[in-house]
Design an enzyme around this catalytic site. Structure first.
Site, PDB file in Angstrom:
ATOM      1  N   ILE A   1       0.834  -1.205   0.000  1.00  0.00           N
ATOM      2  CA  ILE A   1       0.000   0.000   0.000  1.00  0.00           C
ATOM      3  C   ILE A   1       0.873   1.261   0.000  1.00  0.00           C
ATOM      4  O   ILE A   1       0.638   2.194  -0.772  1.00  0.00           O
ATOM      5  CB  ILE A   1      -0.966  -0.002   1.214  1.00  0.00           C
TER       6      ILE A   1
ATOM      7  N   CYS B   1       2.309   1.146   7.762  1.00  0.00           N
ATOM      8  CA  CYS B   1       3.000  -0.023   8.323  1.00  0.00           C
ATOM      9  C   CYS B   1       2.005  -0.840   9.148  1.00  0.00           C
ATOM     10  O   CYS B   1       0.950  -0.345   9.524  1.00  0.00           O
ATOM     11  CB  CYS B   1       4.181   0.424   9.177  1.00  0.00           C
TER      12      CYS B   1
ATOM     13  N   ARG C   1      -3.775   1.102  10.918  1.00  0.00           N
ATOM     14  CA  ARG C   1      -4.457   0.571  12.103  1.00  0.00           C
ATOM     15  C   ARG C   1      -4.510   1.683  13.153  1.00  0.00           C
ATOM     16  O   ARG C   1      -3.527   2.418  13.335  1.00  0.00           O
ATOM     17  CB  ARG C   1      -3.729  -0.646  12.682  1.00  0.00           C
TER      18      ARG C   1
ATOM     19  N   GLU D   1     -12.101   1.300  17.528  1.00  0.00           N
ATOM     20  CA  GLU D   1     -13.116   1.267  16.475  1.00  0.00           C
ATOM     21  C   GLU D   1     -14.063   0.080  16.584  1.00  0.00           C
ATOM     22  O   GLU D   1     -15.188   0.132  16.082  1.00  0.00           O
ATOM     23  CB  GLU D   1     -12.464   1.301  15.087  1.00  0.00           C
TER      24      GLU D   1
ATOM     25  N   HIS E   1     -13.279   2.876   8.568  1.00  0.00           N
ATOM     26  CA  HIS E   1     -12.495   1.731   8.037  1.00  0.00           C
ATOM     27  C   HIS E   1     -13.059   1.276   6.684  1.00  0.00           C
ATOM     28  O   HIS E   1     -13.403   0.108   6.489  1.00  0.00           O
ATOM     29  CB  HIS E   1     -12.472   0.576   9.051  1.00  0.00           C
TER      30      HIS E   1
HETATM   31  P1  NAI Z   1       2.767  -4.907   3.573  1.00  0.00           P
HETATM   32  O1  NAI Z   1       3.105  -6.061   4.444  1.00  0.00           O
HETATM   33  O2  NAI Z   1       2.857  -5.072   2.090  1.00  0.00           O
HETATM   34  O3  NAI Z   1       3.665  -3.651   3.965  1.00  0.00           O
HETATM   35  C1  NAI Z   1       3.933  -3.268   5.268  1.00  0.00           C
HETATM   36  C2  NAI Z   1       5.276  -2.543   5.261  1.00  0.00           C
HETATM   37  O4  NAI Z   1       5.506  -2.054   6.573  1.00  0.00           O
HETATM   38  C3  NAI Z   1       6.445  -3.475   4.892  1.00  0.00           C
HETATM   39  O5  NAI Z   1       7.242  -2.873   3.897  1.00  0.00           O
HETATM   40  C4  NAI Z   1       7.188  -3.626   6.213  1.00  0.00           C
HETATM   41  O6  NAI Z   1       8.593  -3.805   6.047  1.00  0.00           O
HETATM   42  C5  NAI Z   1       6.864  -2.293   6.872  1.00  0.00           C
HETATM   43  N1  NAI Z   1       7.111  -2.318   8.304  1.00  0.00           N
HETATM   44  C6  NAI Z   1       7.023  -3.350   9.172  1.00  0.00           C
HETATM   45  N2  NAI Z   1       7.384  -2.962  10.401  1.00  0.00           N
HETATM   46  C7  NAI Z   1       7.684  -1.650  10.307  1.00  0.00           C
HETATM   47  C8  NAI Z   1       8.125  -0.682  11.242  1.00  0.00           C
HETATM   48  N3  NAI Z   1       8.364  -1.002  12.513  1.00  0.00           N
HETATM   49  N4  NAI Z   1       8.329   0.579  10.808  1.00  0.00           N
HETATM   50  C9  NAI Z   1       8.149   0.918   9.510  1.00  0.00           C
HETATM   51  N5  NAI Z   1       7.740   0.035   8.578  1.00  0.00           N
HETATM   52  C10 NAI Z   1       7.509  -1.227   8.979  1.00  0.00           C
HETATM   53  O7  NAI Z   1       1.306  -4.460   4.016  1.00  0.00           O
HETATM   54  P2  NAI Z   1       0.264  -3.601   3.178  1.00  0.00           P
HETATM   55  O8  NAI Z   1      -0.570  -4.495   2.340  1.00  0.00           O
HETATM   56  O9  NAI Z   1       0.963  -2.469   2.539  1.00  0.00           O
HETATM   57  O10 NAI Z   1      -0.686  -3.057   4.358  1.00  0.00           O
HETATM   58  C11 NAI Z   1      -0.204  -2.162   5.337  1.00  0.00           C
HETATM   59  C12 NAI Z   1      -1.232  -2.046   6.436  1.00  0.00           C
HETATM   60  O11 NAI Z   1      -2.408  -1.413   5.931  1.00  0.00           O
HETATM   61  C13 NAI Z   1      -1.747  -3.388   6.971  1.00  0.00           C
HETATM   62  O12 NAI Z   1      -0.907  -3.888   8.000  1.00  0.00           O
HETATM   63  C14 NAI Z   1      -3.105  -3.037   7.508  1.00  0.00           C
HETATM   64  O13 NAI Z   1      -2.961  -2.711   8.867  1.00  0.00           O
HETATM   65  C15 NAI Z   1      -3.502  -1.784   6.742  1.00  0.00           C
HETATM   66  N6  NAI Z   1      -4.677  -1.982   5.898  1.00  0.00           N
HETATM   67  C16 NAI Z   1      -5.740  -1.140   6.061  1.00  0.00           C
HETATM   68  C17 NAI Z   1      -6.868  -1.276   5.281  1.00  0.00           C
HETATM   69  C18 NAI Z   1      -8.041  -0.351   5.399  1.00  0.00           C
HETATM   70  O14 NAI Z   1      -9.116  -0.641   4.850  1.00  0.00           O
HETATM   71  N7  NAI Z   1      -7.926   0.773   6.078  1.00  0.00           N
HETATM   72  C19 NAI Z   1      -6.969  -2.352   4.278  1.00  0.00           C
HETATM   73  C20 NAI Z   1      -5.756  -3.135   4.141  1.00  0.00           C
HETATM   74  C21 NAI Z   1      -4.669  -2.957   4.941  1.00  0.00           C
END
Ligand code: NAI
Length: 329
Positions: A155, A205, A234, A263, A295
């Site tokens: 994302i 993240c 989140r 939430e 959300h």
């Molecule tokens: P992803 O796993 O592809 O990317 C997460 C990134 O965060 C990775 O590059 C990882 O290395 C990085 N990361 C991990 N720990 C970290 C830290 N301590 N500091 C900085 N970066 C860190 O996940 P994706 O698909 O990009 O989703 C990200 C988040 O978006 C999900 O965990 C979820 O909580 C949220 N989300 C929200 C949605 C919504 O409807 N609002 C829908 C889908 C996801």
């Protein structure tokens, strides 16, 4: 195979029924969330399907295990609401939908930025009431601003590509760097440098013990006065009490959130005729420069299709004892 779907809304049922024709799974749709008080509904089910606000903690998993549940199928990407250790100890597999539409969430982050900035939500209401004044509607050019991105996974990366088109300087922090983003012109800095230099900060993240409350009194103190903070990841990435202080003393200029720490007691329900008891959301809603959505960042037709089909594939792989490509380990 009997599948109990929790936190079901009409659109979830519609999509599962649409895509279930080839599998013929026996779905039971429960409107209630899964938690330790509702876990007994799972007697006789092998699979439970849960979403972002189901609370699958240790107590809940122990009941699921007693009831014979063998698989927890998350119909979302984040898995912070599941006690993975207990699930493992009870030999219950956990699968998720790792990527269903990064564009859906990244585009919603952009919607929050543009709406907060150009106040189109206020302009819409004004004009409909015959008020054509521009007073207090002034925004700023996004072009040329420094945008900080925390978490450049699927994302975050999509968001960087979109915001690049606006002519922004993009700075980022992630525990692992993306060469493709460096080639795109994104500069990786330390977390504190990102807090210090951003005009707009967008959180992408996951929530874990390292990222919980990363936006707090200390990090807000580092930020530029008037910063715009966007959180579509989140709720608990943000310490809400500290952010309210930052909004009150005008350090934070704008806040756009699609997620909120408490939430699960509010989002996805029509509470318009109830007295809301959550003092923090009421306080947040009282600021003119705060925009909250419930959300919904994921909520596009494309994402719902992908969520449903991947969840069904995950369940099918489990049923056929195949390798679980999307297992959370
Ligand atoms: P992803 O796993 O592809 O990317 C997460 C990134 O965060 C990775 O590059 C990882 O290395 C990085 N990361 C991990 N720990 C970290 C830290 N301590 N500091 C900085 N970066 C860190 O996940 P994706 O698909 O990009 O989703 C990200 C988040 O978006 C999900 O965990 C979820 O909580 C949220 N989300 C929200 C949605 C919504 O409807 N609002 C829908 C889908 C996801």
């Amino acid at each position: 195979m009997k599948i109990a779907v929790f936190s079901t809304k009409s659109y979830d049922q519609e999509y599962f029924e649409k895509y279930n024709d080839t599998n013929n799974y026996n779905f039971s749709f429960f409107e209630t969330a899964l938690n330790k008080d509702t876990a007994n509904l799972t007697i006789g089910f092998q699979v439970v399907c849960v979403f972002v606000n189901d609370n699958v903690d240790k107590d809940t998993i122990e009941i699921l295990s007693k009831n014979g549940v063998e698989l927890i199928a998350l119909r979302c990407a984040g898995f912070n609401n599941i006690d993975i250790e207990t699930a493992k100890a009870k030999n219950i597999k956990v699968v998720r939908v790792p990527a269903y539409s990064p564009e859906a969430v990244a585009e919603h982050a952009l919607a929050l930025i543009l709406t907060l900035n150009r106040k189109t939500h206020k302009a819409y209401n004004r004009v409909r009431e015959g008020n054509f004044s521009l007073k207090n509607l002034i925004g700023f050019n996004v072009h040329g601003k420094t945008v900080g991105v925390i978490g450049t996974g699927q994302i975050g990366e999509t968001f960087c590509r979109i915001i690049k088109g606006f002519g922004c300087r993009i700075i980022a922090f992630d525990i692992s760097k993306s060469q493709e983003l460096i080639d795109l012109g994104v500069t990786y800095l330390t977390l504190d440098e990102v807090f210090q230099q951003s005009d707009i900060l967008s959180l992408h993240c996951p929530l874990n013990k390292h990222t919980k409350h990363m936006v707090n009194e200390r990090s807000i103190a580092l930020m530029k006065k008037g910063i715009m903070i966007i959180n579509t990841s989140r709720g608990a990435l943000i310490n809400t009490v500290d952010v309210i202080k930052g909004l009150s003393n005008k350090k934070i200029g704008y806040l756009g959130i699609d997620v909120y720490e408490q939430e699960e007691n509010l989002f996805y329900e029509d509470l318009s005729e109830r007295i809301i008891q959550d003092e923090l959301i009421l306080r947040l809603n009282g600021f003119p420069n705060v925009l909250i959505t419930s959300h919904q960042a994921y909520f596009t037709k494309e994402a719902m299709e992908e969520i449903t089909t991947t969840t069904l594939e995950n369940i099918k792989a489990f049923e056929n004892k195949l390798e679980l490509e999307n297992e959370v380990r």
